[in-house]
Write an enzyme that holds these catalytic residues in place. Sequence first.
Site, PDB file in Angstrom:
ATOM      1  N   LYS A 107       0.855  -1.194   0.000  1.00  0.00           N
ATOM      2  CA  LYS A 107       0.000   0.000   0.000  1.00  0.00           C
ATOM      3  C   LYS A 107       0.888   1.240   0.000  1.00  0.00           C
ATOM      4  O   LYS A 107       0.665   2.184  -0.775  1.00  0.00           O
ATOM      5  CB  LYS A 107      -0.922  -0.007   1.233  1.00  0.00           C
ATOM      6  CG  LYS A 107      -2.048  -1.006   1.103  1.00  0.00           C
ATOM      7  CD  LYS A 107      -2.759  -1.311   2.412  1.00  0.00           C
ATOM      8  CE  LYS A 107      -3.745  -2.460   2.202  1.00  0.00           C
ATOM      9  NZ  LYS A 107      -4.333  -2.992   3.402  1.00  0.00           N
ATOM     10  N   GLN A 153      -4.379  -2.012   9.791  1.00  0.00           N
ATOM     11  CA  GLN A 153      -4.208  -3.301   9.107  1.00  0.00           C
ATOM     12  C   GLN A 153      -4.691  -4.437  10.006  1.00  0.00           C
ATOM     13  O   GLN A 153      -4.221  -4.596  11.130  1.00  0.00           O
ATOM     14  CB  GLN A 153      -2.732  -3.498   8.722  1.00  0.00           C
ATOM     15  CG  GLN A 153      -2.473  -4.737   7.886  1.00  0.00           C
ATOM     16  CD  GLN A 153      -3.158  -4.695   6.513  1.00  0.00           C
ATOM     17  OE1 GLN A 153      -3.115  -3.690   5.823  1.00  0.00           O
ATOM     18  NE2 GLN A 153      -3.807  -5.782   6.134  1.00  0.00           N
ATOM     19  N   ASP A 166     -11.021   2.734   4.886  1.00  0.00           N
ATOM     20  CA  ASP A 166     -11.310   1.303   4.743  1.00  0.00           C
ATOM     21  C   ASP A 166     -12.812   1.036   4.930  1.00  0.00           C
ATOM     22  O   ASP A 166     -13.282  -0.083   4.727  1.00  0.00           O
ATOM     23  CB  ASP A 166     -10.515   0.522   5.798  1.00  0.00           C
ATOM     24  CG  ASP A 166      -9.807  -0.680   5.201  1.00  0.00           C
ATOM     25  OD1 ASP A 166      -9.911  -0.879   3.980  1.00  0.00           O
ATOM     26  OD2 ASP A 166      -9.157  -1.417   5.967  1.00  0.00           O
TER      27      ASP A 166
END
Length: 292
Positions: A53, A97, A120
């Site tokens: 990312k 994450q 997200d």
Amino acid sequence: MNRKLLIGKPVSENIKKSLVEKINSLSKKNIIPKLAAILVGDNPASKIYVKSKYKTFIKFNCQSEIHHFLNDSNENDICDLISRLNKDKSTHGILLQLPLPLHLNSKRILDSIDPNKDVDGLHPMNLGRLLQGNPNFIPCTPYGCLEILRYYKINVKSKHVVVIGRSNLVGKPIAALLSQKFDIGNSTVTLCHSQTKNLSKYTKMADVIIVAVGIPAMLKSNMVKKDAVVIDVGINRVDDDSQKGYHIIGDADYSSLINKVSSITPVPGGVGPMTITMLLNNTIASAEKTII
Ligand code: NDP
């Protein structure tokens, strides 16, 4: 267009082209989209995802930083960092994450992210808005699946879609999205999970199957009807004798399905490349919202 193999790369390249224009126009206003990724512990897959990312953001002239916490880190320290990032005007996206080490309460940490920086799309406010049919940020992997369906012109309207897996990250949002009155939506959705009895009964009725369970090759050809569409979200490491010591396969048994289905996403190379692209998309959208 070959619609048998739903390859992610052309879809992703197409979206990235429009993102480059947005990045350039933001840059003229001195705004550089910035992602802050939070990594906790040493999960090898998580490390690879976060690094990848980071690299993508830098490649597209955006900013990215990785905040790496040790495995035994304290929940309050992570929430304190998030609180600082929430206030930092130069940070447009915050990504936690997953999965986190078991001693940490992921829900509390995710809930502490400012919903307007939750690129997200996992904050309850964003998941709630998605359910209302008025999304703010759509979770990246489900968003990537929608974009694959759009690019390859797979009609899901009035079709029976069976989603296997009910995680907050993938299964539930994709089921909610496809049941909305959206252009890629209006499907009749059945959501299956580990407690579903006789899974094949449902998958055999499906026009489209989206599988996100984390079990290598669990969806077999005798579980699907001829000419069904299969979107395989799974990423599973299988040990082998290669130099790397493993290879990646999906949740769908690709080799048995390829001759029966009308379309299928390969693994790797299907849904995988889409997740980071949609993260970039969401972070840019967040940066654009700062323009008054
Ligand atoms: P989770 O482990 O959070 O959820 C798995 C889901 O599968 C659960 O709902 C579980 O049911 C269900 N399940 C487990 N076993 C069965 C079974 N035998 N039959 C039916 N359902 C079952 O996984 P994620 O959703 O996070 O990820 C799923 C897969 O997608 C993984 O392989 C992951 O690596 C991959 N992934 C890929 C991404 C990408 O970028 N392409 C991004 C995110 C994930 P229950 O709820 O009852 O436990």
